[in-house]
Motif scaffolding. Structure first.
Motif, PDB file in Angstrom:
ATOM      1  N   GLU A  47       0.960  -1.783   0.023  1.00  0.00           N
ATOM      2  CA  GLU A  47       0.054   0.226  -0.412  1.00  0.00           C
ATOM      3  C   GLU A  47       0.605   1.295  -0.072  1.00  0.00           C
ATOM      4  N   HIS A  48       0.366   2.938  -0.571  1.00  0.00           N
ATOM      5  CA  HIS A  48       0.969   3.269  -0.604  1.00  0.00           C
ATOM      6  C   HIS A  48      -0.713   4.609   0.254  1.00  0.00           C
ATOM      7  N   GLY A  49      -0.501   5.527   0.811  1.00  0.00           N
ATOM      8  CA  GLY A  49      -1.513   6.421   1.271  1.00  0.00           C
ATOM      9  C   GLY A  49      -0.530   8.045   0.357  1.00  0.00           C
ATOM     10  N   GLY A  50      -1.470   9.455  -0.070  1.00  0.00           N
ATOM     11  CA  GLY A  50      -0.725  10.882  -0.125  1.00  0.00           C
ATOM     12  C   GLY A  50      -2.091  11.557   0.864  1.00  0.00           C
ATOM     13  N   ASN A  51      -1.221  12.728   0.821  1.00  0.00           N
ATOM     14  CA  ASN A  51      -2.064  13.791   1.663  1.00  0.00           C
ATOM     15  C   ASN A  51      -1.602  15.046   0.702  1.00  0.00           C
TER      16      ASN A  51
END
Length: 499
Positions: free
Chosen positions: A348-352
């Motif tokens: 996974e990877h998130g972003g903001n």
């Protein structure tokens, strides 16, 4: 497109220490982990789990309730979600509005969102692709390929492309200064990195989420390919996948479909300025949910278009674990961070970014994945949705076994006692932004306790601890002198001892 961020505000905005997750989100996630609100790293069980949703209508009804309730509660204007499984899109849907002024609804097909740090996955894949095409060697010194800028020889060990992609290069996370005042102010990658490649530890020592490592990987792409970063991605990834609405510089023809970012302040959803970053390879891609579904499907396949972009061998290599604090605690692949749900491996990877929060989750063993993005940078909606999906569709009914304390480890607890800080901060800056801190203390029964939890943690093998309910793990890592220096709860969550 929203108005450009003003130059007098951009450094102040960066002082909020916005990396992949804002600190407020970091703290809430750590609290959830420690108290069991969601499992971070669970004991492996005998495979007997559910195998994901099969009915698009049932999945829609389940998610509609979550999105409706959570968006109303947090005053989130808009969101989008897509779920892929077995080589196809099972379900996609937009919720709410992308622009409150025009009351324009979210479309999974058309609405372009800012995906923030998920951009790093495209950078990592481009480097792996160049290696797959024998344009570079992932294990070679990157200075062999770099001409416009060089990595300082602070340590005798060179930095490799593999270490850039696995967040183990040992570069400092210098802040502020990653944002530009406007599009014209965005520096070329060599100009930006020239004075900001600061090495603070030997490469390969520890995982530490690195904006600078991935940004340098973007410069590596440009120099090896002879193309601009965006042109390389467009030609070699986006166009072959049919990701026609994905870009860094949104074309004028698509500008009306670009979502406006919103943050809820003083009882009002306020439009946010469009952010420009010098760290383009780490931060700046825009995409739609349906385009991102094509990206996920490529990563879950080994034939057809997927094979034309990456060979099966290269795909396996990108998805393999390349660094970890302990073999039994999630680590990091190339670009992707690992997580674990009851023995099910997650990539996974998130972003903001200002006004947006996003998450991409792959379940390779189940040939499934999902992507979502919503308004509000500090939103927890993505985590609520992620763990709701895992609990409903992928839970393992086998009982979780509580750990058994071993007498030979009980005398070791004093070596772990100390204060640990999340290691993603600027070590060389005059003013260091604050971040999540954990304090480890010892109990009389030979276990340890973390400051954010009432649970006991039991050492079950050297340096590996399991929570007393068996639902989570942490690991410690020593330096060359034998002193315990790092605490791992996953590849992303690594804490550095400060006393």
């Amino acid at each position: 497109m929203t108005r450009l961020i003003k130059s007098e505000n951009h450094d102040r905005a960066e002082m909020r220490f916005r990396l992949q997750w804002r600190i407020s989100v970091c703290i809430s996630l750590i609290l959830c982990w420690s108290n069991g609100a969601f499992p971070l790293s669970r004991q492996k069980q005998t495979p007997a789990r559910r195998h994901g949703p099969t009915d698009a209508r049932e999945l829609e009804q389940f998610l509609d309730k979550i999105f409706t309730e959570e968006m109303e509660k947090a005053h989130i204007p808009g969101a989008v979600f897509v779920f892929v499984k077995d080589g196809a899109v099972l379900f996609s849907k937009g919720y709410g509005f992308v622009d409150l002024e025009r009351t324009k609804p979210v479309s999974a097909e058309r609405t372009i969102f800012r995906i923030g740090s998920i951009s790093k996955l495209f950078t990592a894949m481009a480097v792996v692709q160049l290696a797959d095409r024998r344009k570079l060697d992932l294990q070679e010194d990157v200075n062999r390929y770099l001409k416009k800028i060089k990595v300082p020889t602070t340590y005798p060990q060179p930095i490799t492309a593999a270490q850039l992609l696995s967040h183990t290069a040992g570069l400092d996370e210098i802040r502020p200064g990653t944002q530009a005042p406007n599009s014209e102010g965005v520096l070329t990658l060599p100009a930006f990195l020239q004075t900001r490649l600061t090495r603070i530890r030997p490469p390969g020592e520890v995982i530490s989420y690195s904006t600078y490592g991935i940004t340098l990987a973007g410069e590596l792409i440009e120099e090896v390919s002879g193309m601009s970063f965006e042109s390389y991605l467009k030609t070699n990834i986006w166009q072959p996948l049919g990701m026609d609405r994905t870009s860094i510089t949104v074309p004028e023809s698509l500008a009306s479909d670009l979502a406006v970012g919103y943050e809820y302040r003083e009882g009002v959803n306020r439009p946010q300025a469009y952010e420009w970053y010098h760290t383009t390879p780490a931060s700046s891609i825009n995409s739609t949910a349906l385009d991102m579904s094509k990206f996920m499907l490529m990563h879950l396949a080994t034939r057809g278009t997927a094979k034309r972009i990456l060979s099966e061998r290269a795909m396996r290599d990108m998805h393999s674990r390349h660094a970890s604090g302990h073999p039994k605690v999630p680590g990091v692949a190339y670009g992707f961070f690992e997580d674990d749900y009851q023995g099910l491996r997650i990539l996974e990877h998130g972003g903001n970014m200002a006004g947006f929060s996003s998450q991409l989750v792959l379940l390779p063993e189940e040939n499934a994945g999902f992507f979502m993005v919503n308004h509000h940078e500090d939103s927890n909606l993505r985590d609520t949705v992620k763990w709701a999906i895992l609990e409903r569709y992928y839970s393992n009914p086998a009982p979780i076994q509580a750990p058994v304390a071993r007498d030979e480890y009980k005398a070791r607890t004093p070596m772990f006692v100390g204060t640990y800080r999340w290691n993603v901060f600027c070590h060389t800056c005059p003013q260091r932004a604050s971040g999540p801190v954990l304090r480890v203390t010892s109990n009389e029964d030979g276990t340890v306790k973390l400051s954010n939890s009432s649970h006991r943690w039991i050492e079950v093998e050297p340096m590996l601890f399991v929570r007393d309910d068996g639902k989570a793990k942490i690991a410690f890592q020593s330096d060359k002198s034998g002193k315990v220096k790092y605490l791992y709860s996953s590849g992303f969550w690594v804490f550095e001892r400060t006393d």
